[in-house]
Write an enzyme that holds these catalytic residues in place. Structure first.
Site, PDB file in Angstrom:
ATOM      1  N   HIS A  13      -4.828  43.238  40.178  1.00 48.92           N
ATOM      2  CA  HIS A  13      -3.675  42.710  39.639  1.00 48.92           C
ATOM      3  C   HIS A  13      -2.887  44.008  39.168  1.00 48.92           C
ATOM      4  O   HIS A  13      -3.051  44.589  38.286  1.00 48.92           O
ATOM      5  CB  HIS A  13      -3.725  41.911  38.379  1.00 48.92           C
ATOM      6  CG  HIS A  13      -2.596  41.477  38.081  1.00 48.92           C
ATOM      7  ND1 HIS A  13      -2.530  40.068  37.615  1.00 48.92           N
ATOM      8  CD2 HIS A  13      -1.491  41.859  37.589  1.00 48.92           C
ATOM      9  CE1 HIS A  13      -1.090  39.686  37.282  1.00 48.92           C
ATOM     10  NE2 HIS A  13      -0.561  40.688  37.259  1.00 48.92           N
ATOM     11  N   HIS A  15       1.472  46.107  39.549  1.00 48.17           N
ATOM     12  CA  HIS A  15       2.684  46.054  39.616  1.00 48.17           C
ATOM     13  C   HIS A  15       3.064  47.366  40.012  1.00 48.17           C
ATOM     14  O   HIS A  15       3.074  48.376  39.295  1.00 48.17           O
ATOM     15  CB  HIS A  15       3.416  45.589  38.431  1.00 48.17           C
ATOM     16  CG  HIS A  15       3.232  44.209  37.926  1.00 48.17           C
ATOM     17  ND1 HIS A  15       3.762  43.249  38.452  1.00 48.17           N
ATOM     18  CD2 HIS A  15       2.182  43.752  37.148  1.00 48.17           C
ATOM     19  CE1 HIS A  15       3.407  42.223  37.913  1.00 48.17           C
ATOM     20  NE2 HIS A  15       2.136  42.460  37.048  1.00 48.17           N
ATOM     21  N   LYS A  95       0.802  34.424  44.649  1.00 47.15           N
ATOM     22  CA  LYS A  95       1.000  34.585  43.356  1.00 47.15           C
ATOM     23  C   LYS A  95       1.883  33.497  42.935  1.00 47.15           C
ATOM     24  O   LYS A  95       2.937  33.558  43.264  1.00 47.15           O
ATOM     25  CB  LYS A  95       1.402  36.003  42.776  1.00 47.15           C
ATOM     26  CG  LYS A  95       1.258  35.925  41.308  1.00 47.15           C
ATOM     27  CD  LYS A  95       0.264  36.235  40.524  1.00 47.15           C
ATOM     28  CE  LYS A  95       0.461  36.018  39.279  1.00 47.15           C
ATOM     29  NZ  LYS A  95       1.096  37.469  38.624  1.00 47.15           N
ATOM     30  N   HIS A 134      -0.337  32.908  37.338  1.00 46.25           N
ATOM     31  CA  HIS A 134       0.125  33.406  35.853  1.00 46.25           C
ATOM     32  C   HIS A 134      -0.042  32.170  35.169  1.00 46.25           C
ATOM     33  O   HIS A 134       0.837  31.194  35.184  1.00 46.25           O
ATOM     34  CB  HIS A 134       1.514  34.019  36.050  1.00 46.25           C
ATOM     35  CG  HIS A 134       1.911  34.658  34.657  1.00 46.25           C
ATOM     36  ND1 HIS A 134       2.103  35.938  34.447  1.00 46.25           N
ATOM     37  CD2 HIS A 134       2.119  33.948  33.550  1.00 46.25           C
ATOM     38  CE1 HIS A 134       2.311  36.148  32.874  1.00 46.25           C
ATOM     39  NE2 HIS A 134       2.671  34.969  32.321  1.00 46.25           N
ATOM     40  N   HIS A 168      -4.959  37.804  34.420  1.00 46.50           N
ATOM     41  CA  HIS A 168      -4.758  38.544  33.245  1.00 46.50           C
ATOM     42  C   HIS A 168      -5.311  37.618  31.797  1.00 46.50           C
ATOM     43  O   HIS A 168      -4.216  37.335  31.184  1.00 46.50           O
ATOM     44  CB  HIS A 168      -3.650  39.314  32.751  1.00 46.50           C
ATOM     45  CG  HIS A 168      -2.465  38.448  33.410  1.00 46.50           C
ATOM     46  ND1 HIS A 168      -2.265  37.421  33.111  1.00 46.50           N
ATOM     47  CD2 HIS A 168      -1.406  38.739  34.158  1.00 46.50           C
ATOM     48  CE1 HIS A 168      -1.195  36.718  33.532  1.00 46.50           C
ATOM     49  NE2 HIS A 168      -0.592  37.757  34.228  1.00 46.50           N
ATOM     50  N   ASP A 240      -3.205  44.718  35.660  1.00 44.89           N
ATOM     51  CA  ASP A 240      -1.722  44.348  35.088  1.00 44.89           C
ATOM     52  C   ASP A 240      -0.651  45.559  34.721  1.00 44.89           C
ATOM     53  O   ASP A 240       0.041  45.254  33.764  1.00 44.89           O
ATOM     54  CB  ASP A 240      -1.743  43.168  34.134  1.00 44.89           C
ATOM     55  CG  ASP A 240      -0.342  42.538  34.001  1.00 44.89           C
ATOM     56  OD1 ASP A 240       0.498  42.512  35.032  1.00 44.89           O
ATOM     57  OD2 ASP A 240      -0.428  41.618  32.925  1.00 44.89           O
TER      58      ASP A 240
HETATM   59  C1  NCD Z   1       4.640  42.153  34.281  1.00 39.67           C
HETATM   60  C2  NCD Z   1       5.688  42.764  34.917  1.00 39.67           C
HETATM   61  O1  NCD Z   1       6.304  43.523  34.228  1.00 39.67           O
HETATM   62  O2  NCD Z   1       6.068  42.679  36.283  1.00 39.67           O
HETATM   63  N1  NCD Z   1       4.762  41.977  32.971  1.00 39.67           N
HETATM   64  C3  NCD Z   1       3.604  41.803  32.177  1.00 39.67           C
HETATM   65  O3  NCD Z   1       3.968  41.644  31.010  1.00 39.67           O
HETATM   66  N2  NCD Z   1       2.329  41.602  32.493  1.00 39.67           N
HETATM   67  C4  NCD Z   1       4.436  40.559  34.981  1.00 39.67           C
HETATM   68  C5  NCD Z   1       3.200  39.869  34.607  1.00 39.67           C
HETATM   69  O4  NCD Z   1       2.288  39.939  35.161  1.00 39.67           O
HETATM   70  O5  NCD Z   1       3.166  39.049  33.617  1.00 39.67           O
HETATM   71 ZN    ZN Z   2       1.001  41.202  36.327  1.00 42.20          ZN
END
Ligand code: NCD
Ligand code: ZN
Length: 335
Positions: A13, A15, A95, A134, A168, A240
């Site tokens: 997971h 970003h 997702k 999520h 998460h 995450d």
């Molecule tokens: C994530 C993001 O910034 O894209 N933020 C987070 O707090 N985890 C998005 C997500 O996975 O909720």
């Molecule tokens: Zn995330």
């Protein structure tokens, strides 16, 4: 034990963002991980085959290594079976976000009613496309994940062949849900193994620890530790790691997301060592994910050594978790 070797670490997971941010953060993950499940919450979100392919291409360009696989995802919306058949070789998962639940999720679903979702979820189930979720309602912030458990039950029981990942997870309720349905799995972050709400807001406000889902209570953290340290077979590591520029975190209206990508493995070694569970780390950071996702990453061996590592204050414009602090483990080499 002074060194530990991890084979093919996977971050299920992640970003990576786009443009300049992608160029900063992608090499930090591709250095130590064999692959990662890349989240689709760009602006606009990744919703077409062309977007998946071109985002994958930009990631590969940014990576600075040829032994990293970005496992791509689509942002959930109604997709026809025909479309899913045409895109199935380009994606690993879809997702789903509740609309407005987190960063860049405005285009998410407004309701989890089954009927409007049936065609898409049935096709995903038949085609073996994983549903990554999520899981938060729009209720009181500390209760959002626990309140979402009924949605997981409804999805898991209506689509028993669909693999559903509770992303998460942060609560004891989610941990308890894991074994109730064969088709439910979960990712756990490293920060949720370390912090509770107290660390975020119990003293001075710590914006770099603010994320969605928000860190919960000590008993929740203990439940997460228990399944992660035991490398519960339905649980995988998913950082995450969610980079935001410093000025968007240290501001009035702080964006949600903790940036851990460059220190995730070092922190995991610290935690697993502290609880005498280093033998289970390999399963938590790779073997379970390989089995659950049915993936076979290219060879990569990461050797960590018990040697102090001072976390940089910044990576590009992003402040990592534990910035300026000393970690007990560092990356010795990657083969
Ligand atoms: C994530 C993001 O910034 O894209 N933020 C987070 O707090 N985890 C998005 C997500 O996975 O909720
Ligand atoms: Zn995330």
């Amino acid at each position: 034990m002074n060194t530990i070797s991890l084979m093919m670490p996977l971050d299920m997971h992640l970003h990576l963002r786009d443009d300049d941010m992608l160029k900063v953060v992608a090499p930090l993950t591709s250095y130590t991980f064999s692959g990662a499940l890349v989240m689709p919450n760009l602006v606009p979100p990744v919703t077409t085959k062309e977007m998946v392919k071109s985002y994958r291409h930009r990631i590969i360009e940014a990576m600075e290594s040829d032994d990293f696989e970005p496992y791509m995802t689509l942002f959930y919306q109604h997709y026809s079976r025909e479309f899913l058949e045409s895109v199935q070789d380009d994606i690993t998962a879809i997702k789903i976000y509740p609309s407005g639940a987190t960063t860049n999720s405005e285009g998410g679903v407004v309701s989890f009613d089954i009927e409007p979702m049936r065609e898409t979820l049935e096709a995903m189930s038949d085609l073996g496309i994983i549903l990554s979720v999520h899981g938060e309602t729009n209720g009181f912030v500390m209760d959002r994940e626990a309140e979402f458990m009924s949605v997981y039950e409804m999805l898991a029981s209506n689509f028993p062949k669909l693999k559903i990942i509770m992303e998460h997870i942060t609560t004891r309720e989610a941990v308890e849900m894991l074994d109730r349905y064969e088709n439910l799995y979960a990712t756990v972050t490293v920060h949720h193994l370390m912090i509770t709400l107290d660390d975020v807001a119990g003293g001075m406000l710590r914006p770099h620890l603010f994320c969605k889902p928000i860190a919960k209570r000590p008993h929740d953290r203990e439940a997460l530790l228990k399944i992660a340290l035991a490398a519960h077979p339905k649980v995988m590591f998913g950082s995450d790691s969610a980079p935001h520029p410093k000025d968007k975190k240290e501001s009035c209206g702080c964006g949600a997301g903790v940036f851990t990508a460059p220190i995730a493995l070092q922190l995991l070694c610290e935690i697993f060592e502290e609880y005498n569970a280093l033998d289970n780390l390999q399963a938590f950071v790779s073997d379970n994910a390989q089995r659950i996702y049915g993936i076979c990453p290219d060879y990569k061996e990461v050797v960590l050594i018990k040697h102090d590592f001072v976390v940089p204050q910044m990576y590009g414009e992003v402040v990592p978790m534990r910035a300026g602090e000393t970690l007990r483990w560092s990356i010795e080499r990657v083969d």
